[in-house]
Motif scaffolding. Structure first.
Motif, PDB file in Angstrom:
ATOM      1  N   ARG A  69      -9.545  24.518 -50.272  1.00 18.24           N
ATOM      2  CA  ARG A  69      -9.303  25.553 -51.289  1.00 18.24           C
ATOM      3  C   ARG A  69      -8.029  26.351 -51.021  1.00 18.24           C
ATOM      4  O   ARG A  69      -7.363  26.836 -51.946  1.00 18.24           O
ATOM      5  CB  ARG A  69     -10.483  26.527 -51.327  1.00 18.24           C
ATOM      6  CG  ARG A  69     -11.736  25.937 -51.948  1.00 18.24           C
ATOM      7  CD  ARG A  69     -12.848  26.978 -51.903  1.00 18.24           C
ATOM      8  NE  ARG A  69     -14.105  26.457 -52.406  1.00 18.24           N
ATOM      9  CZ  ARG A  69     -15.274  27.103 -52.314  1.00 18.24           C
ATOM     10  NH1 ARG A  69     -15.308  28.310 -51.736  1.00 18.24           N
ATOM     11  NH2 ARG A  69     -16.364  26.569 -52.807  1.00 18.24           N
ATOM     12  N   GLY A  70      -7.729  26.558 -49.734  1.00 23.50           N
ATOM     13  CA  GLY A  70      -6.589  27.424 -49.433  1.00 23.50           C
ATOM     14  C   GLY A  70      -5.854  26.979 -48.185  1.00 23.50           C
ATOM     15  O   GLY A  70      -6.214  26.012 -47.528  1.00 23.50           O
ATOM     16  N   SER A  71      -4.808  27.716 -47.857  1.00 25.75           N
ATOM     17  CA  SER A  71      -3.964  27.390 -46.702  1.00 25.75           C
ATOM     18  C   SER A  71      -4.159  28.429 -45.607  1.00 25.75           C
ATOM     19  O   SER A  71      -4.305  29.622 -45.871  1.00 25.75           O
ATOM     20  CB  SER A  71      -2.497  27.365 -47.147  1.00 25.75           C
ATOM     21  OG  SER A  71      -1.650  27.155 -46.050  1.00 25.75           O
ATOM     22  N   TYR A  72      -4.173  27.958 -44.357  1.00 21.43           N
ATOM     23  CA  TYR A  72      -4.344  28.851 -43.202  1.00 21.43           C
ATOM     24  C   TYR A  72      -3.212  28.629 -42.198  1.00 21.43           C
ATOM     25  O   TYR A  72      -2.714  27.505 -42.014  1.00 21.43           O
ATOM     26  CB  TYR A  72      -5.692  28.592 -42.521  1.00 21.43           C
ATOM     27  CG  TYR A  72      -6.873  29.003 -43.367  1.00 21.43           C
ATOM     28  CD1 TYR A  72      -7.335  30.314 -43.355  1.00 21.43           C
ATOM     29  CD2 TYR A  72      -7.521  28.081 -44.190  1.00 21.43           C
ATOM     30  CE1 TYR A  72      -8.404  30.697 -44.133  1.00 21.43           C
ATOM     31  CE2 TYR A  72      -8.603  28.449 -44.984  1.00 21.43           C
ATOM     32  CZ  TYR A  72      -9.044  29.762 -44.943  1.00 21.43           C
ATOM     33  OH  TYR A  72     -10.100  30.133 -45.724  1.00 21.43           O
ATOM     34  N   ASP A  73      -2.814  29.742 -41.566  1.00 21.46           N
ATOM     35  CA  ASP A  73      -1.768  29.648 -40.534  1.00 21.46           C
ATOM     36  C   ASP A  73      -2.358  29.159 -39.204  1.00 21.46           C
ATOM     37  O   ASP A  73      -1.682  28.493 -38.421  1.00 21.46           O
ATOM     38  CB  ASP A  73      -1.121  31.023 -40.324  1.00 21.46           C
ATOM     39  CG  ASP A  73      -0.493  31.543 -41.601  1.00 21.46           C
ATOM     40  OD1 ASP A  73       0.367  30.839 -42.158  1.00 21.46           O
ATOM     41  OD2 ASP A  73      -0.886  32.642 -42.037  1.00 21.46           O
ATOM     42  N   ILE A  74      -3.607  29.527 -38.936  1.00 21.73           N
ATOM     43  CA  ILE A  74      -4.277  29.164 -37.688  1.00 21.73           C
ATOM     44  C   ILE A  74      -5.733  28.802 -38.007  1.00 21.73           C
ATOM     45  O   ILE A  74      -6.399  29.519 -38.760  1.00 21.73           O
ATOM     46  CB  ILE A  74      -4.246  30.316 -36.655  1.00 21.73           C
ATOM     47  CG1 ILE A  74      -2.820  30.583 -36.182  1.00 21.73           C
ATOM     48  CG2 ILE A  74      -5.156  29.999 -35.463  1.00 21.73           C
ATOM     49  CD1 ILE A  74      -2.217  29.472 -35.322  1.00 21.73           C
ATOM     50  N   ILE A  75      -6.214  27.704 -37.387  1.00 23.20           N
ATOM     51  CA  ILE A  75      -7.634  27.341 -37.484  1.00 23.20           C
ATOM     52  C   ILE A  75      -8.188  27.304 -36.063  1.00 23.20           C
ATOM     53  O   ILE A  75      -7.620  26.622 -35.187  1.00 23.20           O
ATOM     54  CB  ILE A  75      -7.850  25.972 -38.148  1.00 23.20           C
ATOM     55  CG1 ILE A  75      -7.288  25.989 -39.577  1.00 23.20           C
ATOM     56  CG2 ILE A  75      -9.327  25.610 -38.173  1.00 23.20           C
ATOM     57  CD1 ILE A  75      -5.922  25.376 -39.670  1.00 23.20           C
ATOM     58  N   ILE A  76      -9.254  28.049 -35.819  1.00 19.49           N
ATOM     59  CA  ILE A  76      -9.925  28.057 -34.513  1.00 19.49           C
ATOM     60  C   ILE A  76     -11.267  27.355 -34.706  1.00 19.49           C
ATOM     61  O   ILE A  76     -12.132  27.858 -35.437  1.00 19.49           O
ATOM     62  CB  ILE A  76     -10.126  29.490 -33.990  1.00 19.49           C
ATOM     63  CG1 ILE A  76      -8.775  30.201 -33.872  1.00 19.49           C
ATOM     64  CG2 ILE A  76     -10.859  29.477 -32.640  1.00 19.49           C
ATOM     65  CD1 ILE A  76      -8.894  31.705 -33.677  1.00 19.49           C
ATOM     66  N   CYS A  77     -11.435  26.185 -34.093  1.00 22.52           N
ATOM     67  CA  CYS A  77     -12.586  25.331 -34.413  1.00 22.52           C
ATOM     68  C   CYS A  77     -13.340  24.895 -33.156  1.00 22.52           C
ATOM     69  O   CYS A  77     -12.739  24.372 -32.204  1.00 22.52           O
ATOM     70  CB  CYS A  77     -12.100  24.099 -35.175  1.00 22.52           C
ATOM     71  SG  CYS A  77     -13.431  23.000 -35.709  1.00 22.52           S
ATOM     72  N   ASP A  78     -14.650  25.097 -33.160  1.00 23.27           N
ATOM     73  CA  ASP A  78     -15.503  24.656 -32.060  1.00 23.27           C
ATOM     74  C   ASP A  78     -15.543  23.121 -32.039  1.00 23.27           C
ATOM     75  O   ASP A  78     -15.543  22.475 -33.097  1.00 23.27           O
ATOM     76  CB  ASP A  78     -16.913  25.220 -32.241  1.00 23.27           C
ATOM     77  CG  ASP A  78     -17.808  24.935 -31.042  1.00 23.27           C
ATOM     78  OD1 ASP A  78     -17.260  24.767 -29.933  1.00 23.27           O
ATOM     79  OD2 ASP A  78     -19.031  24.870 -31.222  1.00 23.27           O
ATOM     80  N   MET A  79     -15.592  22.543 -30.857  1.00 25.62           N
ATOM     81  CA  MET A  79     -15.600  21.079 -30.743  1.00 25.62           C
ATOM     82  C   MET A  79     -16.969  20.469 -30.985  1.00 25.62           C
ATOM     83  O   MET A  79     -17.086  19.274 -31.254  1.00 25.62           O
ATOM     84  CB  MET A  79     -15.090  20.661 -29.357  1.00 25.62           C
ATOM     85  CG  MET A  79     -13.603  20.869 -29.163  1.00 25.62           C
ATOM     86  SD  MET A  79     -13.017  20.345 -27.537  1.00 25.62           S
ATOM     87  CE  MET A  79     -13.306  18.585 -27.638  1.00 25.62           C
ATOM     88  N   LYS A  80     -18.023  21.277 -30.856  1.00 22.04           N
ATOM     89  CA  LYS A  80     -19.375  20.758 -31.048  1.00 22.04           C
ATOM     90  C   LYS A  80     -20.086  21.555 -32.129  1.00 22.04           C
ATOM     91  O   LYS A  80     -20.710  22.579 -31.868  1.00 22.04           O
ATOM     92  CB  LYS A  80     -20.163  20.819 -29.729  1.00 22.04           C
ATOM     93  CG  LYS A  80     -19.704  19.810 -28.700  1.00 22.04           C
ATOM     94  CD  LYS A  80     -20.615  19.799 -27.486  1.00 22.04           C
ATOM     95  CE  LYS A  80     -20.195  18.734 -26.477  1.00 22.04           C
ATOM     96  NZ  LYS A  80     -21.084  18.703 -25.302  1.00 22.04           N
ATOM     97  N   LEU A  81     -19.972  21.059 -33.338  1.00 28.42           N
ATOM     98  CA  LEU A  81     -20.632  21.689 -34.470  1.00 28.42           C
ATOM     99  C   LEU A  81     -21.898  20.915 -34.820  1.00 28.42           C
ATOM    100  O   LEU A  81     -21.998  19.716 -34.506  1.00 28.42           O
ATOM    101  CB  LEU A  81     -19.683  21.715 -35.675  1.00 28.42           C
ATOM    102  CG  LEU A  81     -18.435  22.607 -35.490  1.00 28.42           C
ATOM    103  CD1 LEU A  81     -17.428  22.347 -36.592  1.00 28.42           C
ATOM    104  CD2 LEU A  81     -18.824  24.079 -35.456  1.00 28.42           C
ATOM    105  N   PRO A  82     -22.889  21.554 -35.455  1.00 30.35           N
ATOM    106  CA  PRO A  82     -24.152  20.867 -35.712  1.00 30.35           C
ATOM    107  C   PRO A  82     -24.041  19.679 -36.656  1.00 30.35           C
ATOM    108  O   PRO A  82     -24.817  18.734 -36.560  1.00 30.35           O
ATOM    109  CB  PRO A  82     -25.034  21.976 -36.316  1.00 30.35           C
ATOM    110  CG  PRO A  82     -24.086  23.022 -36.793  1.00 30.35           C
ATOM    111  CD  PRO A  82     -22.919  22.958 -35.885  1.00 30.35           C
ATOM    112  N   ASP A  83     -23.034  19.686 -37.552  1.00 34.22           N
ATOM    113  CA  ASP A  83     -22.944  18.599 -38.536  1.00 34.22           C
ATOM    114  C   ASP A  83     -21.786  17.640 -38.305  1.00 34.22           C
ATOM    115  O   ASP A  83     -21.862  16.466 -38.636  1.00 34.22           O
ATOM    116  CB  ASP A  83     -22.846  19.175 -39.948  1.00 34.22           C
ATOM    117  CG  ASP A  83     -21.644  20.116 -40.110  1.00 34.22           C
ATOM    118  OD1 ASP A  83     -21.162  20.633 -39.083  1.00 34.22           O
ATOM    119  OD2 ASP A  83     -21.209  20.323 -41.260  1.00 34.22           O
TER     120      ASP A  83
END
Length: 570
Positions: A483-497
């Protein structure tokens, strides 16, 4: 004619008696459970029949090329004592025993008074006047020793006596063979027991490692939230009392962080990134990190550091080794009344870079020092140590191809010796270049299934002047990214899905999104996580991390691109 038949009958009786006697002696020898019992039996059985009443066994020592006296029977006590040190050199060709051992053939002397064996210290006690016989002891055609027999009366040695002596030597040879076989079987059985024990122990440690890794990972998530909220509190409150409390929270959180990383370091085999490391510089950094504890406990540090002591190592892992060893020394010195002194020395010894860390503390007991590198072994009071610091240090050093050992003097004080592969020259020194970068006014997306982590990071980054969205699943995150643009994405390596690989592949289709992503995980030392980060070259942070580490990582990403870069760094 009658006389002839009588002589034949006597001969037959003699043959029958000889066979009966041989069977009797053989049976008597078979009842003996060792060489000593058998020659005692031989002396008892043959003494009255053949006159041979003294027996000695000398076995071959191939290393020294000597025959060594091992067993004797039929001697007086004084003679027995004289025979205890009896040895015969195989190079002595004139010696009767050495010759029999070399040729493997029996030799007999009808009168040792007129035809004595060549002299050796034991001969005088054994070869007194009379007749003598020396027979080889063989196993599968190989001579392993000799059997010496003595008879007080000189004269011919009948065939029957010789046959009986040969029967004794054969039986003793068989006993020696069985003894060696039993020893071999016992050795192999012990090896099998050791191997089985090693396998069982390895399985236990493997299961323990999985449990530790799981526990540490679960602890790292709330720790990240605690550190985040504490930093947010610092920014929101200007009261000195509040700042002091926040500092204490962060200090204890850092302590918990070190414990969980130690647990993960023990549970996981980490792949090291080796480069030339200046040990002087690394030890100074370690001392800086421990300066507060050193000052509090009034400890003097004396440094004798060589400027050319450079090792090929992973700097971060080696820093942990020095931290663990020095921290142990500080804790030991804190418990004593006298002034504490830590002496640190580095030196180049051939192809090795050597570090010695010595303290004047109470020392480590003889029994305890054997176990200090075993997991969970500790001499500290309950609650003051995990028993993992030194085992982790040992694992790291050994994984670098080095060695660590400890020694403690009886009067006190402990020295740790650390050896590492050395390299020539100095380690690379990196200078900072001023760049225009910012961690403010950014559009940031935080993806983590832990609400505490999402919310604490959102609060910190919002206070910094950023616009922050959050997502608890990989699916929700991908929807927001489309939907949109982000300058930074902070993402966990182990997500439930969705796992990191799946999210990574889908982000690759979204232009430069992946270049702006920081993956976070409570266990980046696992092989799966390490392979992913190594293969992708993605930015990452290991939970728990301090907010300032996150700010630094964001500034690195938003900085103008450099000619060369390597993202695989914590």
């Amino acid at each position: 004619m009658a006389m002839k038949r009588q002589k034949q009958k006597e001969t037959q009786v003699e043959v029958i008696d000889r066979k009966t006697l041989l069977r009797g002696v053989t049976a008597a020898l078979a009842s003996g459970h060792g060489v000593g019992e058998q020659i005692s039996t031989a002396a008892a059985c043959l003494g009255g029949i053949t006159g041979f009443e003294r027996f000695a066994v000398l076995l071959l020592n191939e290393g020294d090329k000597k025959l060594l006296f091992t067993h004797g029977a039929g001697f007086k006590k004084s003679a027995s004592r004289a025979l205890k040190g009896w040895t015969v050199s195989l190079s002595d060709e004139d010696n009767l025993l050495a010759r029999v051992a070399a040729t493997g053939t029996c030799e007999y002397r009808e009168d040792t008074g007129t035809d004595p064996p060549a002299g050796t210290p034991g001969n005088g006690a054994f070869f007194t006047a009379g007749a003598a016989a020396v027979l080889p002891l063989s196993i599968k055609g190989k001579t392993v020793g000799v059997l010496a027999a003595g008879r007080p009366a000189p004269g011919p040695i009948p065939e029957q006596s010789r046959a009986l002596l040969q029967s004794v030597s054969s039986r003793i040879s068989l006993t020696i063979e069985n003894t060696l076989l039993q020893k071999s079987l016992s050795t192999e059985a012990q090896k099998l027991r050791n191997a089985r024990q090693h396998i069982v122990q390895a399985e236990k440690f493997s299961a323990l490692g999985l449990l530790i890794a799981s526990v540490a990972h679960e602890i790292n998530n709330p720790l990240t939230g605690i550190m985040g909220y504490a930093e947010a509190l610092r920014k929101m409150s200007g009261a000195p009392e509040s700042q002091t409390m926040v500092d204490k929270i962060l200090k204890e959180a850092d302590r918990a962080k070190r414990i969980t990383r130690s647990m993960l370091g023990f549970a996981r085999k980490t792949n090291f990134k080796k480069s030339p490391v200046d040990l002087e510089d690394l030890l100074d950094k370690t001392l800086d990190a421990l300066s507060a504890e050193i000052s509090k406990n009034r400890i003097s540090v004396r440094k004798y550091l060589s400027s050319d002591c450079v090792a090929l190592a992973d700097a971060d892992q080696l820093l942990q080794v020095f931290f663990n060893v020095l921290n142990n020394a500080i804790q030991a010195l804190a418990e004593q009344k006298q002034d504490g002194v830590i002496r640190i020395e580095t030196t180049r010894e051939g192809s090795l870079a050597v570090v010695r860390i010595r303290d004047n503390g109470p020392g480590i007991g003889e029994e305890s020092i054997k176990n200090i590198f075993l997991p969970f072994f500790t001499t500290k009071k309950a609650g003051t140590g995990t028993g993992l610091g030194l085992p982790i240090a040992s694992n790291i050093i050994e994984s670098h191809g080095g060695r660590i050992r400890a020694e403690s003097a009886a009067q006190g004080g402990t020295t740790f010796h650390i050896q590492l592969p050395a390299v020539a020259g100095k380690s690379a020194r990196h200078s900072s270049v001023g760049v225009s970068c910012s961690d403010q006014g950014l559009n940031i997306l935080i993806v983590d299934d832990e609400a505490a982590i999402r919310e604490s990071l959102r609060d910190i980054l919002t206070l910094q002047g950023n616009r922050v969205d959050t997502a608890g699943t990989g699916t929700d995150a991908l929807t927001l990214l489309r939907r949109g643009s982000y300058d930074i994405i902070i993402c966990d390596m182990k997500l439930p899905d969705l796992q990191s690989e799946s999210i990574y592949k889908q982000m690759q289709d979204m232009g430069d999104t992946i270049k702006k992503t920081i993956f976070i995980s409570g266990d980046t030392s696992s092989q799966e996580a390490h392979d992913f980060l190594r293969t992708t070259g993605a930015h990452y942070l290991t939970k728990p991390f301090h907010p300032k580490d996150l700010h630094r990582k964001i500034r690195d990403i938003t900085a103008p691109p450099k000619k060369t870069s390597n993202h695989f760094a914590a």
